[in-house]
Design a protein around this motif. Sequence first.
Motif, short mmCIF file in Angstrom:
data_model
loop_
_atom_site.label_atom_id
_atom_site.label_comp_id
_atom_site.label_asym_id
_atom_site.label_seq_id
_atom_site.Cartn_x
_atom_site.Cartn_y
_atom_site.Cartn_z
N CYS A 169 1.91 1.97 -3.47
CA CYS A 169 0.80 2.55 -4.22
C CYS A 169 0.68 4.05 -3.91
CB CYS A 169 -0.53 1.88 -3.85
SG CYS A 169 -0.69 0.20 -4.45
N ASN A 170 0.72 4.37 -2.63
CA ASN A 170 0.54 5.75 -2.20
C ASN A 170 1.64 6.68 -2.69
OD1 ASN A 170 -1.81 6.44 -0.67
ND2 ASN A 170 -1.18 4.90 0.82
N SER A 171 2.84 6.14 -2.75
CA SER A 171 3.96 7.02 -3.08
C SER A 171 4.35 6.95 -4.55
CB SER A 171 5.16 6.66 -2.21
OG SER A 171 5.55 5.33 -2.47
N ASN A 172 3.83 5.97 -5.26
CA ASN A 172 4.24 5.78 -6.65
C ASN A 172 3.02 5.58 -7.54
OD1 ASN A 172 5.25 4.81 -9.09
ND2 ASN A 172 7.01 3.84 -8.10
N GLY A 173 2.59 6.66 -8.18
CA GLY A 173 1.38 6.63 -9.00
C GLY A 173 1.46 5.62 -10.13
N ALA A 174 2.63 5.48 -10.72
CA ALA A 174 2.79 4.55 -11.83
C ALA A 174 2.60 3.11 -11.36
CB ALA A 174 4.17 4.72 -12.48
N LEU A 204 -6.30 -4.96 -11.59
CA LEU A 204 -7.64 -5.12 -11.03
C LEU A 204 -8.69 -5.12 -12.13
CD1 LEU A 204 -7.49 -2.80 -7.88
CD2 LEU A 204 -7.73 -5.28 -7.89
N ASN A 205 -8.50 -4.23 -13.10
CA ASN A 205 -9.48 -4.14 -14.18
C ASN A 205 -9.42 -5.33 -15.13
OD1 ASN A 205 -10.83 -1.92 -13.30
ND2 ASN A 205 -9.55 -0.46 -14.42
N ALA A 240 0.82 2.24 -8.69
CA ALA A 240 -0.62 2.13 -8.40
C ALA A 240 -1.42 1.96 -9.68
CB ALA A 240 -1.10 3.35 -7.62
N SER A 241 -1.00 2.66 -10.74
CA SER A 241 -1.73 2.56 -12.01
C SER A 241 -1.66 1.14 -12.57
CB SER A 241 -1.16 3.55 -13.02
OG SER A 241 -1.41 4.87 -12.58
N VAL A 267 -1.43 -1.48 -10.73
CA VAL A 267 -2.35 -2.25 -9.89
C VAL A 267 -3.78 -2.08 -10.40
CG1 VAL A 267 -3.32 -2.50 -7.57
CG2 VAL A 267 -0.85 -2.16 -7.86
N ILE A 268 -4.13 -0.84 -10.73
CA ILE A 268 -5.47 -0.57 -11.27
C ILE A 268 -5.69 -1.38 -12.54
CG2 ILE A 268 -6.92 1.20 -12.36
CD1 ILE A 268 -5.73 3.24 -10.42
N LYS A 269 -4.66 -1.40 -13.38
CA LYS A 269 -4.75 -2.16 -14.63
C LYS A 269 -5.00 -3.64 -14.35
CE LYS A 269 -2.13 -2.64 -18.94
NZ LYS A 269 -0.91 -2.20 -19.63
N GLU A 324 0.84 -1.21 0.00
CA GLU A 324 0.00 0.00 0.00
C GLU A 324 0.87 1.26 0.00
OE1 GLU A 324 -2.82 -0.35 3.24
OE2 GLU A 324 -4.15 -1.65 2.07
#
Lengths: 231, 231
Positions: free
Chosen positions: A122-127, A136-137, A129-130, A132-134, A119
């Motif tokens: 994710c919080n400190s590194n937008g890329a 999840l989707n 986290a992105s 991770v979003i990918k 986590e």
Amino acid sequence: MAVNQKKINCTSCKKKSSCFNILRKADHKFIDANRLEIKFKKGEIICKQGAFASNIMFIYSGLVKSYLETENDKHVVLNILPAEKMIGLSALFGNNVFLHSASAVEDCVICSIDIKTFENYCNSNGAFASEVIKTLNSFCTENYDRYICITQKQMDGRLADALLYLTNNIYKNRSFSMTLSRNDLAEMANMSPESITRILTKFKKDKLIKITGKQYEIKNYERLLKISQLE
Amino acid sequence: MAVNQKKINCTSCKKKSSCFNILRKADHKFIDANRLEIKFKKGEIICKQGAFASNIMFIYSGLVKSYLETENDKHVVLNILPAEKMIGLSALFGNNVFLHSASAVEDCVICSIDIKTFENYCNSNGAFASEVIKTLNSFCTENYDRYICITQKQMDGRLADALLYLTNNIYKNRSFSMTLSRNDLAEMANMSPESITRILTKFKKDKLIKITGKQYEIKNYERLLKISQLE
DNA sequence: CGCGAGCTTGACGTTGTTCAACTAGAGTGG
DNA sequence: CCACTCTAGTTGAACAACGTCAAGCTCGCG
């Protein structure tokens, strides 16, 4: 069950999940230090729905069944996961409780990463986290497919779907050694094990598949595909 | 359909989704500039499964039906979404195609934000992206619940579930004016519209609910809850 | 006042589950 | 090495759940 001695190394590991590829060497070293390597034997539970989710897991080798547990103690398979997939991402940033269970269908080696470490990245590194979003989707896409399958198709179509999924995404061969039981297949196609038997027998008669013990062979891929689309 | 003139303002808007709350005033101004405000009339399609997803949407007011379209032209309702929920997050970082359709169940006002702007914020702001992950995972929880509902419960339980969902999460009152048609309910509970009628009639006879035209009243919440749990 | 969409109701057929009996094969102990 | 047990798989019969079709109804709207 747990093996403390690590045999794998994050920096040199070729099986990294996409989100890790964007991290630097220093991060890999840090993760390596905050990581456990665990062996699970066939049938053992890897994570338990409702339990405190203290870590995110990565399948280094083996096959995993991810499933929901219901009130009446039945299992609903969400997904059969091969090596290089992650388990438990849906527990991120919630109340850190696993939303589903997972168990080893074959003997597995699992890399377990502290969820807070994850986590923090994710919080400190937008890329990161992105990515991770990918991921999840992409799970979401698969979920929607299964949704349509289960709500719209009848048994023949659902089982055909399951067999094709195993052929294309899991065993990656039209001839494979089946490591799922009739019961696993039943949970996957949302029907009774008896129905699985009946339809497999029919498919055998119709020369769509050939089964010799645990050895499966898809004989008529095209027709199986049609059955999965039409029924 | 589209109304170019904006009546809402991001900076002062109280309905912000959680991910926007962590942004600064400057960001709100920027988003305000990259935003469209669109009115949809009941029945109109807000986003179309398979279409190019150029934007992420936020429901400012109204009720939205999010659903999957199947080969045989049926709809599978994923979710009924009230104001302040987002639509289209599952299209982020994929091939930017909507994974599902959505239509207005009631007249709606929708804020539409450029998907690239949204993805840029994710990439550059880990905390923003983390909120998106949180939102995606809360959808996931709901999806899993529906999954269990549809695969394990039979009709009485599924309809009870739908009625309770509407009472608790949508109309937020045990007495409400139903804006969903029998057909919407049928798609939601995954059964035929005829079955919806039959079971509603039974529920009325059993004094669980009272229906006068479009006006619904939950008369026996506890028993409805039991039916949703047991059947 | 009449039209049409949405809703209601009953009869019937299909799909899929459940239960019970049986079989095959893998593992275990004497 | 063989009998025993236990689990997984198979098969058939009965039955419950649910969808489909067709006919009739209701109510809002032009």
